[in-house]
Design a protein around this motif. Structure first.
Motif, mmCIF file in Angstrom:
data_model
loop_
_atom_site.group_PDB
_atom_site.id
_atom_site.type_symbol
_atom_site.label_atom_id
_atom_site.label_comp_id
_atom_site.label_asym_id
_atom_site.label_seq_id
_atom_site.Cartn_x
_atom_site.Cartn_y
_atom_site.Cartn_z
ATOM 1 N N LEU A 314 34.927 30.884 51.719
ATOM 2 C CA LEU A 314 34.479 30.939 50.330
ATOM 3 C C LEU A 314 32.973 30.780 50.245
ATOM 4 O O LEU A 314 32.371 29.995 50.991
ATOM 5 C CB LEU A 314 35.158 29.844 49.507
ATOM 6 C CG LEU A 314 36.674 29.938 49.337
ATOM 7 C CD1 LEU A 314 37.178 28.786 48.471
ATOM 8 C CD2 LEU A 314 37.080 31.266 48.729
ATOM 9 N N THR A 316 31.483 29.318 48.010
ATOM 10 C CA THR A 316 31.214 27.988 47.457
ATOM 11 C C THR A 316 31.307 26.878 48.496
ATOM 12 O O THR A 316 30.998 25.728 48.207
ATOM 13 C CB THR A 316 32.205 27.692 46.317
ATOM 14 O OG1 THR A 316 33.541 27.935 46.789
ATOM 15 C CG2 THR A 316 31.934 28.586 45.124
ATOM 16 N N VAL A 361 35.147 39.507 48.333
ATOM 17 C CA VAL A 361 34.773 38.478 47.356
ATOM 18 C C VAL A 361 35.825 38.383 46.258
ATOM 19 O O VAL A 361 36.198 37.279 45.834
ATOM 20 C CB VAL A 361 33.384 38.783 46.756
ATOM 21 C CG1 VAL A 361 33.102 37.862 45.581
ATOM 22 C CG2 VAL A 361 32.303 38.617 47.811
ATOM 23 N N VAL A 362 36.312 39.527 45.800
ATOM 24 C CA VAL A 362 37.365 39.521 44.774
ATOM 25 C C VAL A 362 38.614 38.825 45.303
ATOM 26 O O VAL A 362 39.225 37.987 44.629
ATOM 27 C CB VAL A 362 37.691 40.959 44.328
ATOM 28 C CG1 VAL A 362 38.932 40.972 43.434
ATOM 29 C CG2 VAL A 362 36.503 41.569 43.586
ATOM 30 N N ASN A 364 38.809 36.647 47.808
ATOM 31 C CA ASN A 364 38.550 35.221 48.019
ATOM 32 C C ASN A 364 38.531 34.442 46.708
ATOM 33 O O ASN A 364 38.942 33.280 46.658
ATOM 34 C CB ASN A 364 37.221 35.028 48.752
ATOM 35 C CG ASN A 364 37.295 35.444 50.208
ATOM 36 O OD1 ASN A 364 38.379 35.688 50.724
ATOM 37 N ND2 ASN A 364 36.165 35.525 50.873
ATOM 38 N N THR A 365 38.041 35.074 45.639
ATOM 39 C CA THR A 365 38.055 34.433 44.327
ATOM 40 C C THR A 365 39.484 34.203 43.855
ATOM 41 O O THR A 365 39.820 33.139 43.311
ATOM 42 C CB THR A 365 37.300 35.303 43.299
ATOM 43 O OG1 THR A 365 35.944 35.476 43.732
ATOM 44 C CG2 THR A 365 37.300 34.648 41.932
ATOM 45 N N TYR A 366 40.332 35.190 44.107
ATOM 46 C CA TYR A 366 41.742 35.052 43.743
ATOM 47 C C TYR A 366 42.393 33.927 44.536
ATOM 48 O O TYR A 366 43.160 33.114 43.987
ATOM 49 C CB TYR A 366 42.469 36.367 44.003
ATOM 50 C CG TYR A 366 43.961 36.293 43.798
ATOM 51 C CD1 TYR A 366 44.510 36.144 42.517
ATOM 52 C CD2 TYR A 366 44.829 36.355 44.886
ATOM 53 C CE1 TYR A 366 45.884 36.059 42.331
ATOM 54 C CE2 TYR A 366 46.205 36.276 44.707
ATOM 55 C CZ TYR A 366 46.721 36.131 43.433
ATOM 56 O OH TYR A 366 48.081 36.049 43.247
ATOM 57 N N ARG A 368 40.875 31.314 45.837
ATOM 58 C CA ARG A 368 40.346 30.035 45.344
ATOM 59 C C ARG A 368 41.095 29.601 44.092
ATOM 60 O O ARG A 368 41.401 28.410 43.916
ATOM 61 C CB ARG A 368 38.856 30.163 45.052
ATOM 62 C CG ARG A 368 38.228 28.875 44.498
ATOM 63 C CD ARG A 368 36.735 29.044 44.322
ATOM 64 N NE ARG A 368 36.412 30.123 43.417
ATOM 65 C CZ ARG A 368 36.424 30.025 42.092
ATOM 66 N NH1 ARG A 368 36.756 28.879 41.527
ATOM 67 N NH2 ARG A 368 36.113 31.051 41.345
ATOM 68 N N ARG A 369 41.409 30.543 43.226
ATOM 69 C CA ARG A 369 42.152 30.202 42.012
ATOM 70 C C ARG A 369 43.575 29.769 42.339
ATOM 71 O O ARG A 369 44.144 28.899 41.663
ATOM 72 C CB ARG A 369 42.165 31.398 41.059
ATOM 73 C CG ARG A 369 40.798 31.665 40.429
ATOM 74 C CD ARG A 369 40.804 32.923 39.593
ATOM 75 N NE ARG A 369 39.513 33.120 38.949
ATOM 76 C CZ ARG A 369 39.177 34.205 38.266
ATOM 77 N NH1 ARG A 369 40.040 35.198 38.135
ATOM 78 N NH2 ARG A 369 37.977 34.290 37.708
ATOM 79 N N THR A 372 43.130 26.087 43.620
ATOM 80 C CA THR A 372 42.704 25.097 42.621
ATOM 81 C C THR A 372 43.544 25.125 41.349
ATOM 82 O O THR A 372 43.469 24.210 40.530
ATOM 83 C CB THR A 372 41.232 25.335 42.227
ATOM 84 O OG1 THR A 372 41.096 26.659 41.647
ATOM 85 C CG2 THR A 372 40.331 25.223 43.450
ATOM 86 N N GLU A 374 43.166 27.306 38.984
ATOM 87 C CA GLU A 374 42.360 27.804 37.856
ATOM 88 C C GLU A 374 42.982 29.065 37.305
ATOM 89 O O GLU A 374 43.681 29.815 37.989
ATOM 90 C CB GLU A 374 40.922 28.090 38.320
ATOM 91 C CG GLU A 374 40.159 26.862 38.770
ATOM 92 C CD GLU A 374 38.776 27.231 39.264
ATOM 93 O OE1 GLU A 374 38.392 28.409 39.119
ATOM 94 O OE2 GLU A 374 38.090 26.349 39.785
#
Length: 375
Positions: A314, A316, A361-362, A364-366, A368-369, A372, A374
């Motif tokens: 990630l 982040t 990136v898309v 990895n964002t999914y 991460r959600r 978490t 989110e």
């Protein structure tokens, strides 16, 4: 009446979040790179089946390219997991190579001493980058971007001033008889490949001075270094307390400090690791080509980040895997050489990098959600 403990059914604790097997698989950081690796191999097996890409010679070609990406991806991966970036990585490759070449050919230093000096300089610069990030509170993006320009400028200025050119040759002569040169520029298992060639299991040269010799005469140290760094970094990250510190430093630095994690030291060491990996690649390239060039390492900092992101780390921080980054490097190597074998314009490799970065990136964002919760 006494009620025994076993007589009362245990109610599910709502505070414990259950994760299905599918969800556990989906949030594995290396999932995307595994799928990408399989897809890339299948693609080139289909579009270039008779090109020789998957012969021993072809594997060595794209394997060597993948090894270059893997070496720098290791340092970039652990640093990103620790929550930081190093944009000076590419410039460090050119800088370290020029240091080795200048010291060994222009100043008469033994090659081993020139290599050691390059590593010492790189580690010092990596430590300085980390120290500045910690002390100033500036984003590592800004600090290492400044280092990128400083190192690139010095890499161009020094050889022009000393030698009148941005390319320094003569390293092969300096490497003759040097004890450290084979560690970066040699090959291993040469006897095995010669034995295989004698039995017709490896292709040989048909004419010329090399007639009868195996086309592939060993595994270059570049590939050995890549495998060694990937294995050691993976073990460090997953089997040691320091690996937990790296995750903690990137996940929540404040909470990590509260439980005794030396966050500042961890981050500085990861900047030094990034510089170390860049210098390993520089030393291997200098000894392979017998020269150093000021433009070596151009764009490598971005390619390393893309390989790491493809691998599931990630942006982040606090989450990632070295194995995924290594698979991202394999994808790069296969695609770069696969375009050549398929007869496709090589400039499309940059297009591929941009597209796969966006997709990664898309994804990895999914992920991460999912982790978490989110929305």
């Amino acid at each position: 009446m006494t009620v025994t403990k076993s007589a009362v059914p245990l109610a599910d604790d709502d505070r414990v979040r259950k994760i299905s097997a599918l969800r556990q698989t989906m949030i594995r950081p290396e999932l995307g790179s595994i799928c990408g690796t399989v897809a890339v191999f299948l693609l080139f097996l289909f579009v270039a089946p008779d090109s020789g890409m998957f012969s021993l010679e072809g594997v060595m070609n794209w394997g060597t390219v993948a090894a270059q990406f893997a070496i720098i991806a290791v340092g970039a991966c652990l640093l990103m997991i620790a929550g930081e970036f190093d944009l000076s990585l590419g410039s460090m490759i050119g800088f370290a190579g020029i240091v080795i070449a200048l010291l060994s050919t222009q100043f008469g230093c033994p090659l081993w001493l020139a290599i050691v000096a390059a590593f010492a300089a790189a580690l010092a610069i990596g430590a300085l980058n980390g120290y500045l990030v910690i002390r100033t509170g500036l984003p590592s993006f800004i600090v290492t971007l400044a280092s990128l320009f400083i190192l690139r400028g010095l890499t161009i200025y020094a050889p022009i001033t000393i030698n009148g050119s941005t390319i320094i040759g003569g390293v092969k002569s300096a490497a003759q008889g040097d004890w450290l040169a084979p560690v970066f520029g040699g090959k291993v298992l040469g006897g095995l490949f010669a034995w295989l060639a004698e039995r017709g299991m490896v292709g040989t040269f048909k004419a010329g001075a090399k007639a009868g010799l195996p086309v592939v005469d060993g595994i270059p140290m570049l590939m050995v270094w890549a495998v060694l760094l990937v294995v050691l970094a993976h073990l460090l990250l997953t089997r040691t307390a320091f690996g937990n510190w790296i995750f903690a430093a990137g996940g929540d630095a404040g909470a990590a400090r509260n439980v005794g994690v030396p966050v500042n030291r961890v981050k500085i060491l990861m900047f030094m690791l990034s510089a170390f990996c860049a210098t390993v690649l520089a030393a291997c390239q200098v000894l392979e080509f017998g020269s150093a060039a000021a433009d070596r390492g151009l764009f490598k900092e971005f390619e390393a980040v893309i390989a790491v992101v493809i691998g599931g780390t990630l942006l982040t921080g606090g989450y990632g895997t070295v194995v995924g980054a290594a698979l991202g490097a394999v994808i790069f190597g296969v695609v770069q050489q696969g375009l050549f074998f398929a007869g496709v314009e090589s400039s499309l490799f940059r297009v591929f990098l941009g597209v796969i970065l966006l997709v990664a990136v898309v994804l990895n964002t999914y992920i991460r959600r999912l982790i978490t919760g989110e929305r």
